[in-house]
Design a protein around this motif. Structure first.
Motif, PDB file in Angstrom:
ATOM      1  N   VAL A  17      57.460  30.198  63.370  1.00 33.90           N
ATOM      2  CA  VAL A  17      56.750  29.549  63.053  1.00 33.90           C
ATOM      3  C   VAL A  17      56.111  30.522  60.981  1.00 33.90           C
ATOM      4  CG1 VAL A  17      56.710  27.215  61.575  1.00 33.90           C
ATOM      5  CG2 VAL A  17      57.337  27.403  64.422  1.00 33.90           C
ATOM      6  N   GLU A  18      54.762  30.653  61.427  1.00 32.90           N
ATOM      7  CA  GLU A  18      54.547  31.433  60.667  1.00 32.90           C
ATOM      8  C   GLU A  18      54.908  32.906  59.784  1.00 32.90           C
ATOM      9  OE1 GLU A  18      52.260  29.564  59.151  1.00 32.90           O
ATOM     10  OE2 GLU A  18      51.024  28.274  60.607  1.00 32.90           O
ATOM     11  N   ALA A  19      55.371  33.129  61.104  1.00 27.83           N
ATOM     12  CA  ALA A  19      56.282  34.805  60.379  1.00 27.83           C
ATOM     13  C   ALA A  19      57.237  34.389  59.373  1.00 27.83           C
ATOM     14  CB  ALA A  19      56.863  35.398  61.690  1.00 27.83           C
ATOM     15  N   VAL A  20      58.208  33.098  59.499  1.00 27.25           N
ATOM     16  CA  VAL A  20      59.196  32.825  58.633  1.00 27.25           C
ATOM     17  C   VAL A  20      58.916  32.853  57.232  1.00 27.25           C
ATOM     18  CG1 VAL A  20      60.546  30.922  58.007  1.00 27.25           C
ATOM     19  CG2 VAL A  20      60.800  31.937  60.814  1.00 27.25           C
ATOM     20  N   THR A  21      57.605  32.055  56.995  1.00 20.15           N
ATOM     21  CA  THR A  21      56.936  32.047  55.364  1.00 20.15           C
ATOM     22  C   THR A  21      56.575  33.643  54.766  1.00 20.15           C
ATOM     23  OG1 THR A  21      54.751  31.996  56.062  1.00 20.15           O
ATOM     24  CG2 THR A  21      55.458  30.958  55.535  1.00 20.15           C
ATOM     25  N   ASP A  43      65.205  22.032  52.234  1.00 18.40           N
ATOM     26  CA  ASP A  43      64.231  23.010  52.434  1.00 18.40           C
ATOM     27  C   ASP A  43      62.807  23.454  52.997  1.00 18.40           C
ATOM     28  OD1 ASP A  43      62.729  20.994  51.448  1.00 18.40           O
ATOM     29  OD2 ASP A  43      62.972  21.682  49.635  1.00 18.40           O
ATOM     30  N   ARG A  44      62.203  24.915  52.330  1.00 21.45           N
ATOM     31  CA  ARG A  44      60.946  24.608  53.220  1.00 21.45           C
ATOM     32  C   ARG A  44      59.897  23.811  53.219  1.00 21.45           C
ATOM     33  NH1 ARG A  44      56.724  29.115  51.051  1.00 21.45           N
ATOM     34  NH2 ARG A  44      56.623  27.786  49.021  1.00 21.45           N
ATOM     35  N   CYS A  45      59.996  22.120  52.521  1.00 22.34           N
ATOM     36  CA  CYS A  45      59.453  21.930  52.522  1.00 22.34           C
ATOM     37  C   CYS A  45      59.572  20.273  52.911  1.00 22.34           C
ATOM     38  CB  CYS A  45      58.858  21.150  50.493  1.00 22.34           C
ATOM     39  SG  CYS A  45      57.499  22.394  50.131  1.00 22.34           S
ATOM     40  N   GLY A  46      61.038  20.539  53.695  1.00 24.16           N
ATOM     41  CA  GLY A  46      61.748  18.700  55.009  1.00 24.16           C
ATOM     42  C   GLY A  46      62.338  18.285  53.708  1.00 24.16           C
ATOM     43  N   GLN A  47      62.532  18.809  52.418  1.00 22.34           N
ATOM     44  CA  GLN A  47      63.133  17.565  51.610  1.00 22.34           C
ATOM     45  C   GLN A  47      64.714  18.085  52.050  1.00 22.34           C
ATOM     46  OE1 GLN A  47      62.576  16.094  49.104  1.00 22.34           O
ATOM     47  NE2 GLN A  47      61.122  16.226  49.815  1.00 22.34           N
ATOM     48  N   ASN A  61      54.672  22.694  54.013  1.00 23.58           N
ATOM     49  CA  ASN A  61      55.892  23.873  53.704  1.00 23.58           C
ATOM     50  C   ASN A  61      56.223  24.773  54.552  1.00 23.58           C
ATOM     51  OD1 ASN A  61      53.298  25.854  53.552  1.00 23.58           O
ATOM     52  ND2 ASN A  61      54.276  26.263  51.746  1.00 23.58           N
ATOM     53  N   ARG A  62      56.390  24.531  55.894  1.00 23.29           N
ATOM     54  CA  ARG A  62      56.612  25.422  56.775  1.00 23.29           C
ATOM     55  C   ARG A  62      58.016  24.774  58.124  1.00 23.29           C
ATOM     56  NH1 ARG A  62      51.171  26.254  59.805  1.00 23.29           N
ATOM     57  NH2 ARG A  62      51.264  23.960  59.632  1.00 23.29           N
ATOM     58  N   HIS A  63      58.331  24.526  57.229  1.00 22.62           N
ATOM     59  CA  HIS A  63      60.285  23.758  57.913  1.00 22.62           C
ATOM     60  C   HIS A  63      61.047  25.037  57.220  1.00 22.62           C
ATOM     61  CE1 HIS A  63      58.462  20.287  57.508  1.00 22.62           C
ATOM     62  NE2 HIS A  63      59.042  19.765  57.442  1.00 22.62           N
ATOM     63  N   LEU A  64      61.791  24.828  58.975  1.00 24.11           N
ATOM     64  CA  LEU A  64      62.953  26.288  58.704  1.00 24.11           C
ATOM     65  C   LEU A  64      63.709  25.773  58.042  1.00 24.11           C
ATOM     66  CD1 LEU A  64      62.755  27.045  62.666  1.00 24.11           C
ATOM     67  CD2 LEU A  64      60.926  27.682  60.714  1.00 24.11           C
ATOM     68  N   PRO A  65      64.320  26.426  56.841  1.00 21.21           N
ATOM     69  CA  PRO A  65      64.671  26.183  55.669  1.00 21.21           C
ATOM     70  C   PRO A  65      66.660  26.462  55.996  1.00 21.21           C
ATOM     71  CG  PRO A  65      64.034  28.237  54.917  1.00 21.21           C
ATOM     72  CD  PRO A  65      63.143  27.192  56.365  1.00 21.21           C
TER      73      PRO A  65
END
Length: 427
Positions: free
Chosen positions: A61-65, A114-118, A99-103
């Motif tokens: 999950v951290e790598a996705v950023t 999006d990555r913030c969960g919207q 801001n670590r949601h998987l977009p």
């Protein structure tokens, strides 16, 4: 970073069943104009009988950023709900996702996050969502009624457990997942009857939707499947003595197919890079053409080659099965929920000379026994893939799996994370 593509990409896209994982990590690290489109189950987390038991590595999950703006998921699962990936990510992190949601796109391509969960459902009506909410209860009722008519030998507590594990109350793609039933019944003939019952249920639900004025609003996705019939409907894979075949019967919105999701994600990516949406600001997967050929034509017509990224598609569900004909010939039923989106990415790469890559993760080592394992042997002192996931007789599949991970999701995630570390170091 190189632009528009890494110099390693042409070498990899010309290969099949490559085990050169460090080369893939270098492409991930060094390609500036990069678009990764990745499935979830079986790719970055193991396949399990009970979806509630899924786990995702926090390091992944951290790598996705590190790939922010260059990475999107494309899954038939969902972002939200008790079975959604957001719950899995939150449990793994042990804290708020932030801001670590998987977009990317879920529910086959119609649930955007999006990555913030919207989160939104582009192109979906309230009437459609309302109809979908009624389906989980219909599934539960049908399962209970079926089990009351057959001799299954299960205790009431076991029946309740199996039903609870099987009814997936996804908001935009309600599903019955029969993995637990397959293992618990341990009776292929009875399980095939259950498959047939679920097929009849979904056909009845489609008819009900038509009566409510939702004509052509939905379709049924079988996972895994054996491709499509002449009418464009997916072909169920009936269980036998060695495989569970189709385990998921997923009621989905028409247009929610992964290859259409590729167009929607590419449209968003171009906007990030150029400020313009080639397919229009409101384009969604439900507006995409229905055929692969027309999708490719649309891309060639509307997307500027100067900004076309190197695309990497990552999946784990690609099937092929030989079917003997009455005249003695053999045809191959090719399917799998990842096949078409991977094929479209490959086709776009060929049309735009971008060396796009298809990455295959072998998920046969998970708890589900419905997919072929890659066969790896040592030849001239080097590990070599001698058989892919297809039927051994199928040597004409147009989909080329460029890089493969026989070690499953852990092996893929290691290469993904190595690329992320190097990408951050060079940014």
């Amino acid at each position: 970073m190189t632009n528009p593509r890494s110099e390693l990409a042409p070498q990899l896209h010309q290969q099949a069943f490559s085990l050169d994982h460090p080369a893939l990590s270098q492409v991930l690290a060094n390609t500036e104009n990069l678009l990764i489109i990745q499935d979830l189950d079986g790719v970055c987390m193991g396949l399990v009988k009970d979806p509630l038991n899924r786990h995702i590595d926090p390091a992944y999950v951290e790598a996705v950023t590190a790939y922010d703006g260059h990475f999107f998921v494309l899954t038939n699962g969902e972002h939200i709900g008790k079975l959604g990936v957001n719950r899995i990510v939150a449990n793994s992190l042990g804290e708020e996702i932030g801001n670590r949601h998987l977009p990317g796109l879920a529910a086959g391509g119609i649930q955007w996050q999006d990555r913030c969960g919207q989160l939104t459902h582009p192109g979906v009506s309230e009437a459609e969502l309302t109809f979908l909410k009624s389906i989980p209860q219909c599934i539960e009722t049908a399962l209970r009624e079926f089990l009351e008519t057959v001799d299954h030998g299960l205790s009431p507590a076991t029946v309740t457990h199996c039903i609870n594990a099987s009814v997936l109350d996804n908001g935009a793609s309600p599903t019955v997942n029969l993995n637990t039933f397959y293992e618990t019944l341990n009776n292929p003939a009875l399980y095939r009857q259950l498959q047939g019952q679920m097929q009849s249920l979904t056909e009845a639900l489609l008819a009900d939707a038509r009566q409510q004025g939702l004509e052509d609003a939905f379709f049924v996705h079988y996972a895994p499947n054996l491709g499509q019939d002449d009418q464009g409907n997916e072909v169920i894979w009936w269980a036998n003595e060695t495989t569970s075949g189709t385990t998921d019967f997923q009621f989905m919105l028409r247009g929610a197919i992964k290859e259409a999701g590729v167009l929607a994600l590419l449209n968003r990516y171009y906007f990030q890079k150029t400020g313009l949406h080639p397919l229009g600001i409101g384009f969604n997967a439900r507006q995409a053409p229905r055929t692969m050929e027309d999708m490719l034509t649309l891309v060639k017509q509307d997307f500027d080659p100067a900004h076309m990224p190197l695309m990497i598609g990552v999946g784990d569900t690609v099937t092929s099965q030989a079917v003997a004909q009455e005249d003695g010939s053999v045809i191959f039923k090719r399917g799998g929920s990842d096949r078409n989106f991977l094929q479209l990415i490959q086709n776009i790469g060929q049309a735009f000379d971008r060396g796009n890559l298809v990455v295959y993760v072998d998920s046969s080592g998970g708890e589900l026994k419905n997919r072929r394992a890659l066969q790896v042997e040592t030849q001239d002192g080097m590990p070599t893939v001698t058989q892919g996931p297809n039927d051994p007789q199928d040597n004409s599949d147009p989909l080329i799996l460029n890089i493969v991970f026989p070690g499953g999701h852990q092996q893929y995630c290691a290469a993904f994370q190595a690329g992320a570390i190097a990408r951050q170091a060079t940014s």
